[in-house]
Write a protein that holds these residues in place. Structure first.
Motif, short mmCIF file in Angstrom:
data_model
loop_
_atom_site.label_atom_id
_atom_site.label_comp_id
_atom_site.label_asym_id
_atom_site.label_seq_id
_atom_site.Cartn_x
_atom_site.Cartn_y
_atom_site.Cartn_z
N ASP A 178 -55.83 10.00 -2.71
CA ASP A 178 -57.17 10.17 -3.30
C ASP A 178 -57.34 11.56 -3.90
O ASP A 178 -58.15 11.75 -4.81
CB ASP A 178 -58.25 9.93 -2.24
N LYS A 179 -56.59 12.54 -3.41
CA LYS A 179 -56.69 13.91 -3.91
C LYS A 179 -55.76 14.17 -5.08
O LYS A 179 -55.89 15.18 -5.76
CB LYS A 179 -56.38 14.90 -2.78
N GLY A 180 -54.80 13.29 -5.28
CA GLY A 180 -53.80 13.49 -6.33
C GLY A 180 -52.42 13.12 -5.83
O GLY A 180 -52.27 12.54 -4.75
N ILE A 181 -51.41 13.45 -6.59
CA ILE A 181 -50.02 13.15 -6.23
C ILE A 181 -49.52 14.29 -5.35
O ILE A 181 -49.42 15.44 -5.79
CB ILE A 181 -49.15 13.00 -7.48
N ARG A 182 -49.16 13.97 -4.11
CA ARG A 182 -48.91 15.00 -3.10
C ARG A 182 -47.46 15.46 -3.08
O ARG A 182 -46.53 14.67 -3.08
CB ARG A 182 -49.28 14.47 -1.72
N THR A 183 -47.30 16.78 -3.03
CA THR A 183 -46.00 17.40 -2.75
C THR A 183 -46.26 18.70 -2.01
O THR A 183 -47.36 18.89 -1.47
CB THR A 183 -45.18 17.60 -4.04
N ASN A 184 -45.28 19.58 -1.93
CA ASN A 184 -45.50 20.84 -1.22
C ASN A 184 -45.07 22.03 -2.07
O ASN A 184 -44.24 21.92 -2.97
CB ASN A 184 -44.75 20.86 0.12
N GLU A 185 -45.70 23.16 -1.78
CA GLU A 185 -45.39 24.43 -2.43
C GLU A 185 -44.99 25.41 -1.34
O GLU A 185 -45.84 25.89 -0.59
CB GLU A 185 -46.61 24.96 -3.19
N ALA B 2 -54.16 23.21 -4.53
CA ALA B 2 -53.30 23.49 -3.38
C ALA B 2 -54.15 23.81 -2.17
O ALA B 2 -55.21 24.43 -2.28
CB ALA B 2 -52.35 24.64 -3.69
N GLU B 3 -53.66 23.40 -1.02
CA GLU B 3 -54.31 23.69 0.26
C GLU B 3 -53.31 24.37 1.18
O GLU B 3 -52.20 23.87 1.37
CB GLU B 3 -54.80 22.39 0.92
N GLY B 4 -53.67 25.55 1.69
CA GLY B 4 -52.80 26.23 2.63
C GLY B 4 -52.08 27.44 2.08
O GLY B 4 -51.22 28.01 2.76
N GLN B 5 -52.41 27.87 0.87
CA GLN B 5 -51.82 29.10 0.34
C GLN B 5 -52.38 30.29 1.11
O GLN B 5 -53.58 30.39 1.32
CB GLN B 5 -52.14 29.25 -1.14
N LYS B 6 -51.51 31.22 1.51
CA LYS B 6 -51.93 32.33 2.36
C LYS B 6 -52.17 33.62 1.60
O LYS B 6 -52.70 34.59 2.18
CB LYS B 6 -50.89 32.56 3.46
N TRP B 7 -51.76 33.68 0.35
CA TRP B 7 -51.98 34.89 -0.43
C TRP B 7 -51.90 34.57 -1.91
O TRP B 7 -51.41 33.52 -2.31
CB TRP B 7 -50.93 35.96 -0.08
N TYR C 73 -45.40 30.61 3.49
CA TYR C 73 -46.37 29.52 3.68
C TYR C 73 -45.79 28.24 3.09
O TYR C 73 -44.91 28.27 2.23
CB TYR C 73 -47.74 29.85 3.09
N ASN C 74 -46.30 27.13 3.60
CA ASN C 74 -45.92 25.82 3.09
C ASN C 74 -47.22 25.07 2.79
O ASN C 74 -47.80 24.44 3.67
CB ASN C 74 -45.06 25.06 4.10
N ALA C 75 -47.69 25.20 1.57
CA ALA C 75 -48.97 24.61 1.17
C ALA C 75 -48.78 23.18 0.67
O ALA C 75 -47.68 22.78 0.27
CB ALA C 75 -49.61 25.46 0.07
N THR C 76 -49.85 22.42 0.72
CA THR C 76 -49.85 21.06 0.16
C THR C 76 -50.42 21.10 -1.24
O THR C 76 -51.50 21.65 -1.46
CB THR C 76 -50.69 20.11 1.03
N GLU C 77 -49.68 20.56 -2.20
CA GLU C 77 -50.11 20.52 -3.60
C GLU C 77 -50.51 19.09 -3.97
O GLU C 77 -49.89 18.13 -3.52
CB GLU C 77 -48.99 20.96 -4.54
#
Length: 246
Positions: free
Chosen positions: A230-237, A25-30, A185-189
């Motif tokens: 390229d990083k994987g199958i993208r969704t959001n968390e 995940a990218e963008g998790q704040k805590w 937060y709205n992270a990219t998974e």
């Protein structure tokens, strides 16, 4: 299948442990449990509402005087109790109990938490000691939005996004809590394999009756094709966090 039957079924299979999934995940704040440790003391007695199979609570054993986890699912509590024995911890207790009817002395807990599970605000207020703290992390309405769009269940999701957080804040204010802070937060998974995402959809209530609908296979394959990167199958968390002091 009702909600309790669903969780009982999952509890017997895997508990509530998704740690085996290969996902980044990218963008998790805590980190929720780091927040718990930051805002509570080692001398505190902690209650975890909706503890699932207890893995995360057991990891906090060294950080608290006493920890109590409750869950409405008997199979979850059975697995949690087994895990506590296997981990050799003696300050963690698990009980099969409904969040709406907590059977503990009033104001018994210094810290109450609930992660991705329902809770009753009046019961939280009744159980929490004066100057105690309540922390909850919940799944926002717009979580896994592109999955919901692909499966055709995203109608009004973005319009309603944030309403649960607003409702909880209002309920906390009504219950007399102070110093209420809300974050999101709205992270990219990125799921590394199709089977990781498939496991999630089979074991979490994201798509109603997943696997039993005629179009599920087609929609799943469409999603993988559309969101493979390229990083994987993208969704959001998408998550929100509320921290409130009584």
């Amino acid at each position: 299948m009702n909600e309790l039957d669903f969780y009982n079924k999952i509890g017997k299979k895997i508990g509530w442990n998704f740690n085996q999934l290969q996902v980044t995940a990218e963008g998790q704040k805590w980190d929720f449990y780091e927040e718990v440790k930051k805002h509570c003391k080692k001398t505190d007695i902690l209650l975890d509402i909706g503890t699932g199979s207890g893995e995360n609570l057991i990891k906090l054993a060294e950080d608290f005087h006493l920890l109590v986890g409750i869950d409405q699912s008997p199979s979850m509590i059975e697995k949690a109790s087994e895990s506590a024995v296997n981990a050799g911890v003696n300050n963690v207790r698990f009980f099969n109990m409904a969040a709406e009817h907590l059977k503990f002395p009033a104001q018994f807990f210094h810290c109450i938490i609930s992660r991705h599970a329902p809770f009753d605000m009046e019961e939280v207020a009744r159980m929490l000691a004066d100057d105690g703290i309540f922390l909850t992390q919940q799944v926002s309405e717009a979580d896994k939005l592109n999955v919901k769009e692909t499966f055709g269940i995203a109608q009004n999701v973005e319009e309603n996004d944030g309403k649960l957080k607003q409702r909880y804040v209002a309920e906390l204010e009504k219950a007399g809590f102070t110093e209420i802070h809300a974050y999101d937060y709205n992270a990219t998974e990125y799921y590394q394999r199709a089977e990781d995402l498939l496991f999630l959809l089979e074991h979490a209530p994201i798509i109603p009756n997943f696997g039993k609908n005629e179009t599920d296979d087609k929609n799943f394959n469409t999603f993988i094709h559309r969101y493979q990167t390229d990083k994987g199958i993208r969704t959001n968390e998408k998550r929100f966090l509320i921290i409130a002091r009584k």
